[in-house]
Scaffold this motif. Structure first.
Motif, mmCIF file in Angstrom:
data_model
loop_
_atom_site.group_PDB
_atom_site.id
_atom_site.type_symbol
_atom_site.label_atom_id
_atom_site.label_comp_id
_atom_site.label_asym_id
_atom_site.label_seq_id
_atom_site.Cartn_x
_atom_site.Cartn_y
_atom_site.Cartn_z
ATOM 1 N N UNK A 60 0.820 -1.209 0.000
ATOM 2 C CA UNK A 60 0.000 0.000 0.000
ATOM 3 C C UNK A 60 0.854 1.260 0.000
ATOM 4 N N UNK A 61 2.047 1.203 0.570
ATOM 5 C CA UNK A 61 2.968 2.339 0.558
ATOM 6 C C UNK A 61 3.117 2.999 1.905
ATOM 7 N N UNK A 62 4.310 3.540 2.139
ATOM 8 C CA UNK A 62 4.656 4.126 3.439
ATOM 9 C C UNK A 62 4.012 5.485 3.644
ATOM 10 N N UNK A 63 3.957 5.899 4.904
ATOM 11 C CA UNK A 63 3.485 7.231 5.279
ATOM 12 C C UNK A 63 4.486 7.954 6.165
ATOM 13 N N UNK A 64 5.457 7.221 6.739
ATOM 14 C CA UNK A 64 6.311 7.814 7.774
ATOM 15 C C UNK A 64 7.798 7.664 7.453
ATOM 16 N N UNK A 65 8.167 7.818 6.178
ATOM 17 C CA UNK A 65 9.582 7.694 5.822
ATOM 18 C C UNK A 65 10.312 9.034 5.763
ATOM 19 N N UNK A 66 9.637 10.147 5.967
ATOM 20 C CA UNK A 66 10.295 11.449 5.925
ATOM 21 C C UNK A 66 11.474 11.460 6.913
ATOM 22 N N UNK A 67 12.590 12.120 6.529
ATOM 23 C CA UNK A 67 12.783 13.043 5.411
ATOM 24 C C UNK A 67 13.191 12.373 4.101
ATOM 25 N N UNK A 68 12.971 11.062 3.964
ATOM 26 C CA UNK A 68 13.292 10.346 2.736
ATOM 27 C C UNK A 68 12.017 10.117 1.928
ATOM 28 N N UNK A 91 14.585 -14.568 -5.274
ATOM 29 C CA UNK A 91 14.357 -13.216 -4.741
ATOM 30 C C UNK A 91 12.987 -12.679 -5.147
ATOM 31 N N UNK A 92 12.469 -11.754 -4.344
ATOM 32 C CA UNK A 92 11.208 -11.114 -4.703
ATOM 33 C C UNK A 92 11.408 -10.216 -5.918
ATOM 34 N N UNK A 93 10.336 -9.979 -6.660
ATOM 35 C CA UNK A 93 10.397 -9.222 -7.905
ATOM 36 C C UNK A 93 9.349 -8.114 -7.918
ATOM 37 N N UNK A 94 9.603 -7.090 -8.697
ATOM 38 C CA UNK A 94 8.594 -6.067 -8.962
ATOM 39 C C UNK A 94 7.700 -6.595 -10.073
ATOM 40 N N UNK A 95 6.400 -6.730 -9.796
ATOM 41 C CA UNK A 95 5.486 -7.232 -10.815
ATOM 42 C C UNK A 95 4.690 -6.108 -11.469
ATOM 43 N N UNK A 96 4.134 -5.208 -10.672
ATOM 44 C CA UNK A 96 3.352 -4.094 -11.212
ATOM 45 C C UNK A 96 3.712 -2.827 -10.448
ATOM 46 N N UNK A 97 4.078 -1.794 -11.184
ATOM 47 C CA UNK A 97 4.475 -0.518 -10.571
ATOM 48 C C UNK A 97 3.860 0.611 -11.396
ATOM 49 N N UNK A 98 3.926 1.817 -10.841
ATOM 50 C CA UNK A 98 3.379 2.974 -11.542
ATOM 51 C C UNK A 98 2.065 3.464 -10.977
ATOM 52 N N UNK A 99 1.590 2.834 -9.919
ATOM 53 C CA UNK A 99 0.313 3.241 -9.327
ATOM 54 C C UNK A 99 0.333 4.697 -8.864
ATOM 55 N N UNK A 100 1.430 5.110 -8.240
ATOM 56 C CA UNK A 100 1.502 6.468 -7.682
ATOM 57 C C UNK A 100 1.636 7.533 -8.759
ATOM 58 N N UNK A 101 2.162 7.152 -9.948
ATOM 59 C CA UNK A 101 2.373 8.069 -11.071
ATOM 60 C C UNK A 101 3.317 9.210 -10.694
ATOM 61 N N UNK A 102 4.277 8.920 -9.819
ATOM 62 C CA UNK A 102 5.266 9.903 -9.395
ATOM 63 C C UNK A 102 6.633 9.238 -9.329
ATOM 64 N N UNK A 103 7.652 9.959 -9.719
ATOM 65 C CA UNK A 103 9.006 9.420 -9.598
ATOM 66 C C UNK A 103 9.470 9.457 -8.150
ATOM 67 N N UNK A 104 9.145 10.561 -7.462
ATOM 68 C CA UNK A 104 9.510 10.693 -6.053
ATOM 69 C C UNK A 104 8.251 11.066 -5.272
ATOM 70 N N UNK A 105 7.888 10.222 -4.317
ATOM 71 C CA UNK A 105 6.681 10.457 -3.520
ATOM 72 C C UNK A 105 7.101 11.139 -2.223
ATOM 73 N N UNK A 106 6.889 12.431 -2.136
ATOM 74 C CA UNK A 106 7.274 13.186 -0.942
ATOM 75 C C UNK A 106 6.249 12.961 0.162
ATOM 76 N N UNK A 107 4.990 13.049 -0.187
ATOM 77 C CA UNK A 107 3.902 12.867 0.766
ATOM 78 C C UNK A 107 2.958 11.796 0.253
ATOM 79 N N UNK A 108 2.442 10.980 1.146
ATOM 80 C CA UNK A 108 1.512 9.929 0.769
ATOM 81 C C UNK A 108 0.315 10.490 -0.002
ATOM 82 N N UNK A 109 -0.118 11.686 0.379
ATOM 83 C CA UNK A 109 -1.283 12.293 -0.263
ATOM 84 C C UNK A 109 -1.033 12.611 -1.732
#
Length: 591
Positions: free
Chosen positions: A364-372, A392-410
């Motif tokens: 679902x994605x992090x909310x508390x990784x700041x300042x990263x 090893x685990x693999x990336x199967x589907x990505x691009x949901x956030x449509x952002x290269x860098x997610x600063x804020x979960x919102x």
């Protein structure tokens, strides 16, 4: 209650004829595994990045904040919503013409959800099971009928209002074995069983009596109604919070992922840097056998060191192991705060053979990784063999956030949350921002699928900001603020405390690894705004001098100075925002 929608193509047709058409269509698709009979994927795959040969079609774009989903054997889709709206707390969707798009959408369900935290949606033995924060419900599904009109039955009620603890982690996913049992987790009522929950420096309770009714998985009769927790059997303990859980039919065992604890650097700033707090502790993927102890709240898994260590509330320092060998280790330790919110083992035949019996996980994605940068927000795949990961685990589907860098979960456009396998072997994915649903299909040559088709996804694993390990210096999103803070520090603080923060050892105390700096942030803000005079002790040495008030600094400048001091000079404490300075200033001045 329900709300009915129909596309223009159905105008003039009765609901009965639409139902018959849907049944024939669903039957046709269910019995076909040929890629040329699958619906076309969207031109942009619904903005998803997928391995070569896979395509995605957006089933529906927006039906409300979605949670878990279930797909029936005729292709009908059911999704649980975050809360109960006036139209209902669940959504049923049907594709009547095989184009992959839902053209009948109905909201239903008049139950209550006091926590607005509905989670489960699973189909078992002809019943649709779903949950709110307090209750697991079910409805009998009738063949050919989209929305169940059967009586809503209460399977399990959590009587947490009668328990002596505060309530957190109340999600109730469900899964079922092949012997008639249902499994439901009861999450921890707090973060890590502290005497004062989430208070910096507060020790952990020993023993943690919360484990009597929380922090584990309970087993219930799947067909018995009106149960409460005491009617079940505690199946496993020491697992803080579970939202992703599934029974592995091929292996015959329960598997689940734990949401790890929060905010190391806020609670224990002397022991953990902001970077460590961003990437630790691991989100643990467990094979949950009966009687298992995952170690919470006494231990956590450090995926960087590859071992379990003591939590600081119980005397840990990030290295000490204590009796960690006595608790279960995860089969995989994922990076911290990715929020694993659903798990499903692939039992279909549509995908290439390497996916058979493997695990798909929705982060679902992090909310508390700041300042990263925030991290997660993708669907992962773990290959399995004989009940354990085979690679090893693999990336199967990505691009949901449509952002290269997610600063804020919102900022994220979508956050994957629910997974389900369709009758033809397609993988369905739901998300929580708008209630979008994707159907992912394989259209390539299964015999030729291999490393070449996975290469681009492997690259994303190593380079995407929402997946790769952040660099402690380069990826700190506050580095520009730190540079500005350094200039202001050298102007206003350096003359006394020196540019390296060591002070003069006589009149001016050191700021390096100082309890005054890394301790309570409010106290430090007050010192800057009010000044300080009289005898104090810093790092065991007495000082007696005068620090003038720096209330002439605006909120932003004061925050930048304090952040520079707290995140540097070996303090490894959290940043301070302008809003925090403003709040303290207001409380001091009464304005």
């Amino acid at each position: 209650m329900h709300k009915f929608y129909a596309r223009k193509s159905l105008k003039g047709k009765s609901l009965f004829s639409a139902t018959v058409l849907a049944g024939v269509s669903a039957l046709f698709w269910a019995f076909s595994n040929s890629s040329d009979r699958l619906p076309a994927g969207d031109a942009d795959n619904g903005k998803l990045f997928l391995p070569d040969g896979f395509q995605a079609v957006v089933v529906v774009d927006s039906v409300g904040k979605g949670r878990h989903i279930a797909v029936n054997d005729n292709g009908d889709i059911y999704m649980k919503l975050r809360g109960v709206t006036p139209e209902g707390g669940s959504v049923a969707l049907r594709d009547t013409n095989g184009d992959g798009k839902a053209d009948i959408i109905r909201h239903f369900g008049d139950y209550k959800d006091p926590q607005s935290y509905g989670t489960a949606m699973r189909i078992h033995n002809g019943y649709l099971y779903y949950s709110t924060a307090t209750t697991v419900y079910r409805n009998k599904l009738v063949k050919g009928q989209l929305v169940p009109n059967s009586k809503t039955e209460v399977v399990l009620t959590d009587d947490y209002p009668s328990k002596p603890y505060r309530v957190e982690h109340v999600a109730k996913p469900v899964t079922f074995d092949d012997k008639g049992f249902m499994y439901v987790p009861f999450g921890a009522p707090g973060d890590v069983c502290q005497v004062e929950s989430r208070k910096p420096g507060s020790p952990g309770k020993m023993p943690c009596e919360e484990l009597d009714w929380h922090g584990g998985v309970w087993k219930f009769d799947a067909n018995k109604l009106n149960q409460v927790q005491k009617d079940g059997v505690r199946y496993a303990t020491g697992i803080r919070s579970i939202v992703a859980m599934d029974w592995n039919k091929q292996d015959g065992n329960l598997f689940a992922l734990q949401h790890g604890r929060d905010s190391f650097t806020r609670i224990w700033p002397d022991l953990y840097s902001p970077w460590q707090s961003a990437v630790l502790p691991s989100e643990e993927f467990f094979k949950v056998t009966e009687g298992m102890d995952g170690g919470w709240p006494y231990y956590y898994y450090d995926q960087i060191q590859g071992k379990k260590v003591l939590n600081p509330e119980y005397g840990g320092d990030g290295k000490k192991e204590g009796k960690a060998s006595e608790v279960a280790k995860p089969i995989i330790g994922f990076p911290g705060h990715w929020a694993p919110n659903d798990l499903v083992f692939y039992t279909g035949n549509q995908f290439p053979e390497r996916y058979k019996n493997g695990a798909f996980i929705a982060f679902h994605g992090s909310t508390i990784r700041a300042p990263y940068p925030q991290s997660g927000y993708f669907v992962c795949f773990v290959p399995f063999k004989n009940g354990l990961p085979s690679g090893p685990w693999e990336v199967f589907a990505d691009g949901f956030a449509q952002l290269e860098t997610i600063v804020s979960t919102a900022d994220a456009h979508a956050r994957p949350v629910g997974l389900s396998i369709g009758p033809d072997g397609s993988l369905y994915v739901s998300e929580s921002v708008r209630g979008k649903i994707w159907r992912i299909m394989y259209k390539g040559d299964k015999k030729k699928f291999g490393a070449r088709q996975l290469a681009a996804m492997e690259k994303r694993k190593l380079t995407s900001n929402n997946i790769r390990m952040p660099d402690e210096i380069k990826d700190n999103l506050q580095k520009d603020n730190l540079q500005a803070g350094a200039k202001l520090y050298n102007t206003y603080c350096g003359p006394c405390h020196l540019n390296d923060g060591n002070g003069d050892g006589n009149r001016f105390p050191p700021l390096v690894a100082s309890e005054w700096v890394s301790g309570n942030s409010r106290k430090l803000i007050e010192v800057v705004l009010k000044g300080l005079s009289g005898p104090i002790t810093v790092k065991g040495k007495p000082y007696s001098g005068v620090m003038p008030a720096h209330d002439f600094l605006n909120d932003e400048d004061a925050a930048q100075i304090l952040t520079y001091i707290r995140m540097g000079f070996k303090n490894n404490a959290s940043a301070i925002s302008a809003a925090e300075v403003k709040s303290v200033r207001s409380s001091l001045t009464g304005k």
